[in-house]
Design a protein around this motif. Structure first.
Motif, PDB file in Angstrom:
ATOM      1  N   THR A 136      31.617  78.868  43.377  1.00 22.81           N
ATOM      2  CA  THR A 136      30.313  79.207  43.931  1.00 22.81           C
ATOM      3  C   THR A 136      30.023  78.480  45.236  1.00 22.81           C
ATOM      4  OG1 THR A 136      29.273  77.485  42.592  1.00 22.81           O
ATOM      5  CG2 THR A 136      29.334  79.714  41.678  1.00 22.81           C
ATOM      6  N   LYS A 137      30.575  77.274  45.433  1.00 26.47           N
ATOM      7  CA  LYS A 137      30.293  76.502  46.647  1.00 26.47           C
ATOM      8  C   LYS A 137      31.410  76.703  47.648  1.00 26.47           C
ATOM      9  CE  LYS A 137      27.749  72.884  44.277  1.00 26.47           C
ATOM     10  NZ  LYS A 137      27.697  71.453  43.976  1.00 26.47           N
ATOM     11  N   PRO A 138      31.072  76.704  48.940  1.00 26.80           N
ATOM     12  CA  PRO A 138      32.132  76.804  49.950  1.00 26.80           C
ATOM     13  C   PRO A 138      32.945  75.509  49.968  1.00 26.80           C
ATOM     14  CG  PRO A 138      30.014  76.452  50.999  1.00 26.80           C
ATOM     15  CD  PRO A 138      29.750  76.664  49.543  1.00 26.80           C
ATOM     16  N   ILE A 139      34.196  75.653  50.209  1.00 23.61           N
ATOM     17  CA  ILE A 139      35.102  74.511  50.206  1.00 23.61           C
ATOM     18  C   ILE A 139      35.060  73.861  51.581  1.00 23.61           C
ATOM     19  CG2 ILE A 139      37.509  73.798  49.944  1.00 23.61           C
ATOM     20  CD1 ILE A 139      37.885  76.252  48.160  1.00 23.61           C
ATOM     21  N   PRO A 140      34.761  72.553  51.641  1.00 22.06           N
ATOM     22  CA  PRO A 140      34.739  71.910  52.947  1.00 22.06           C
ATOM     23  C   PRO A 140      36.134  71.780  53.541  1.00 22.06           C
ATOM     24  CG  PRO A 140      34.287  70.319  51.200  1.00 22.06           C
ATOM     25  CD  PRO A 140      34.343  71.672  50.581  1.00 22.06           C
ATOM     26  N   GLY A 141      37.176  71.945  52.767  1.00 25.48           N
ATOM     27  CA  GLY A 141      38.539  71.877  53.271  1.00 25.48           C
ATOM     28  C   GLY A 141      38.913  73.088  54.101  1.00 25.48           C
ATOM     29  N   SER A 142      38.045  74.103  54.138  1.00 28.59           N
ATOM     30  CA  SER A 142      38.352  75.282  54.936  1.00 28.59           C
ATOM     31  C   SER A 142      38.268  74.977  56.422  1.00 28.59           C
ATOM     32  CB  SER A 142      37.404  76.429  54.579  1.00 28.59           C
ATOM     33  OG  SER A 142      36.073  76.063  54.898  1.00 28.59           O
ATOM     34  N   LEU A 143      37.699  73.838  56.781  1.00 23.09           N
ATOM     35  CA  LEU A 143      37.653  73.437  58.176  1.00 23.09           C
ATOM     36  C   LEU A 143      39.002  72.914  58.650  1.00 23.09           C
ATOM     37  CD1 LEU A 143      34.248  71.534  58.117  1.00 23.09           C
ATOM     38  CD2 LEU A 143      34.678  73.873  58.848  1.00 23.09           C
ATOM     39  N   ILE A 144      39.850  72.573  57.730  1.00 25.90           N
ATOM     40  CA  ILE A 144      41.146  71.998  58.082  1.00 25.90           C
ATOM     41  C   ILE A 144      42.015  72.970  58.869  1.00 25.90           C
ATOM     42  CG2 ILE A 144      43.291  71.071  57.115  1.00 25.90           C
ATOM     43  CD1 ILE A 144      41.576  69.844  54.901  1.00 25.90           C
ATOM     44  N   PRO A 145      42.115  74.267  58.507  1.00 26.55           N
ATOM     45  CA  PRO A 145      42.943  75.161  59.323  1.00 26.55           C
ATOM     46  C   PRO A 145      42.460  75.267  60.764  1.00 26.55           C
ATOM     47  CG  PRO A 145      42.571  76.152  57.184  1.00 26.55           C
ATOM     48  CD  PRO A 145      41.727  74.920  57.259  1.00 26.55           C
ATOM     49  N   GLU A 146      41.134  75.198  61.003  1.00 20.80           N
ATOM     50  CA  GLU A 146      40.638  75.237  62.381  1.00 20.80           C
ATOM     51  C   GLU A 146      41.129  74.030  63.159  1.00 20.80           C
ATOM     52  OE1 GLU A 146      36.455  75.678  62.869  1.00 20.80           O
ATOM     53  OE2 GLU A 146      36.348  77.359  61.506  1.00 20.80           O
ATOM     54  N   ALA A 147      41.089  72.878  62.543  1.00 20.29           N
ATOM     55  CA  ALA A 147      41.545  71.662  63.217  1.00 20.29           C
ATOM     56  C   ALA A 147      43.030  71.763  63.529  1.00 20.29           C
ATOM     57  CB  ALA A 147      41.268  70.445  62.345  1.00 20.29           C
ATOM     58  N   ARG A 148      43.788  72.327  62.602  1.00 18.59           N
ATOM     59  CA  ARG A 148      45.221  72.487  62.836  1.00 18.59           C
ATOM     60  C   ARG A 148      45.472  73.452  63.988  1.00 18.59           C
ATOM     61  NH1 ARG A 148      47.170  73.134  56.652  1.00 18.59           N
ATOM     62  NH2 ARG A 148      46.940  70.964  56.040  1.00 18.59           N
ATOM     63  N   SER A 149      44.731  74.544  64.031  1.00 12.34           N
ATOM     64  CA  SER A 149      44.954  75.519  65.096  1.00 12.34           C
ATOM     65  C   SER A 149      44.564  74.931  66.442  1.00 12.34           C
ATOM     66  CB  SER A 149      44.186  76.804  64.816  1.00 12.34           C
ATOM     67  OG  SER A 149      42.795  76.556  64.838  1.00 12.34           O
ATOM     68  N   ASN A 150      43.502  74.128  66.474  1.00 15.07           N
ATOM     69  CA  ASN A 150      43.113  73.496  67.733  1.00 15.07           C
ATOM     70  C   ASN A 150      44.186  72.523  68.212  1.00 15.07           C
ATOM     71  OD1 ASN A 150      40.727  74.869  67.966  1.00 15.07           O
ATOM     72  ND2 ASN A 150      39.510  73.287  66.938  1.00 15.07           N
ATOM     73  N   SER A 151      44.758  71.774  67.318  1.00 15.14           N
ATOM     74  CA  SER A 151      45.794  70.827  67.729  1.00 15.14           C
ATOM     75  C   SER A 151      47.039  71.569  68.199  1.00 15.14           C
ATOM     76  CB  SER A 151      46.140  69.871  66.588  1.00 15.14           C
ATOM     77  OG  SER A 151      46.735  70.579  65.528  1.00 15.14           O
ATOM     78  N   ALA A 155      48.759  71.303  71.920  1.00 16.17           N
ATOM     79  CA  ALA A 155      50.179  71.011  72.089  1.00 16.17           C
ATOM     80  C   ALA A 155      50.841  72.057  72.978  1.00 16.17           C
ATOM     81  CB  ALA A 155      50.871  70.956  70.733  1.00 16.17           C
ATOM     82  N   LYS A 156      50.488  73.335  72.783  1.00 16.23           N
ATOM     83  CA  LYS A 156      51.048  74.399  73.627  1.00 16.23           C
ATOM     84  C   LYS A 156      50.627  74.214  75.075  1.00 16.23           C
ATOM     85  CE  LYS A 156      51.623  78.137  70.283  1.00 16.23           C
ATOM     86  NZ  LYS A 156      51.172  79.471  69.889  1.00 16.23           N
ATOM     87  N   ARG A 158      49.853  71.425  76.627  1.00 16.11           N
ATOM     88  CA  ARG A 158      50.586  70.301  77.208  1.00 16.11           C
ATOM     89  C   ARG A 158      52.014  70.714  77.566  1.00 16.11           C
ATOM     90  NH1 ARG A 158      48.320  67.110  72.987  1.00 16.11           N
ATOM     91  NH2 ARG A 158      50.281  67.354  71.854  1.00 16.11           N
ATOM     92  N   LYS A 159      52.635  71.455  76.672  1.00 17.42           N
ATOM     93  CA  LYS A 159      54.005  71.894  76.924  1.00 17.42           C
ATOM     94  C   LYS A 159      54.054  72.831  78.127  1.00 17.42           C
ATOM     95  CE  LYS A 159      57.915  73.867  74.409  1.00 17.42           C
ATOM     96  NZ  LYS A 159      58.337  74.450  73.138  1.00 17.42           N
ATOM     97  N   ARG A 160      53.115  73.758  78.182  1.00 14.33           N
ATOM     98  CA  ARG A 160      53.074  74.715  79.280  1.00 14.33           C
ATOM     99  C   ARG A 160      52.838  73.991  80.600  1.00 14.33           C
ATOM    100  NH1 ARG A 160      49.362  78.576  77.574  1.00 14.33           N
ATOM    101  NH2 ARG A 160      51.070  79.585  76.517  1.00 14.33           N
ATOM    102  N   GLY A 161      51.962  72.981  80.584  1.00 14.80           N
ATOM    103  CA  GLY A 161      51.696  72.219  81.809  1.00 14.80           C
ATOM    104  C   GLY A 161      52.936  71.496  82.292  1.00 14.80           C
ATOM    105  N   GLY A 162      53.713  70.938  81.395  1.00 16.46           N
ATOM    106  CA  GLY A 162      54.942  70.249  81.768  1.00 16.46           C
ATOM    107  C   GLY A 162      55.972  71.202  82.337  1.00 16.46           C
TER     108      GLY A 162
END
Length: 190
Positions: A136-151, A155-156, A158-162
């Protein structure tokens, strides 16, 4: 002897006994025995490490397996009679060093390890309640995939800039680099 002189003398005797333990064991025993006598004359109590390090009777440096052995045994209880309340007496363990030169045994009591804490398993009703609440409650761990996608995006970037920096350096031409010659210049057929 004054304190700095005494400590220097004890340190010298101890260190030289350790250095000579393998090459001249009898000299090492004599030096360590002299160190022990000097400590007792000046009413200095040896530390546990100092006592474990060498035999107190003959001064042999305890090299385990060569000049001494070590084992653990249950330490005998000092109580002869059982407890009046009927509880069992806990047996503590002792670390026993045995000198192979004079066969003296030295006992060191081992402290009890801290008691282990075990958690009880949750009952089946509490498991059912926790699963129904999680649906019934939203899982606060669902924010984790957003953080992973942002990181991943960072990373992409930084690589592209190099890579872009490498391409611009290469496009700048040979006049930007050392002598203007490249490996491919030597590989060309004339």
């Amino acid at each position: 002897m004054s304190s700095p002189e005494l400590s220097a003398r004890l340190r010298y005797l101890n260190d030289s006994a350790h250095l000579l333990a393998n090459t001249a064991p009898s000299t090492s025993r004599q030096l360590r025995s002299r160190c022990n006598v000097l400590m007792s004359e000046n009413d200095l109590a040896p530390s546990d490490a100092h006592r474990r390090d060498a035999c107190g009777a003959c001064g042999t440096i305890m090299v385990l397996g060569w000049m001494g052995t070590m084992k653990t045994e249950p330490q005998p209880s000092r109580r002869k009679k059982p407890r009046p309340d009927g509880q069992a007496v806990k047996q503590t363990k002792a670390l026993i060093y045995e000198c192979k030169t004079c066969h003296r045994k030295t006992r060191f009591p081992l402290s009890e390890p801290p008691p282990t804490t075990r958690y009880k398993k949750a009952s089946s009703t509490s498991r059912l309640l926790s699963t129904s609440q999680s649906l019934t409650k939203p899982i606060p761990g669902s924010l984790i995939p957003e953080a992973r996608s942002n990181s991943k995006k960072r990373a992409k970037a930084r690589k592209r800039g190099g890579l872009e920096a490498l391409l611009t350096a290469k496009k700048a031409g040979p006049e930007a680099s050392g002598f203007g010659l490249d490996l491919m210049d030597f590989m060309k057929k004339s």
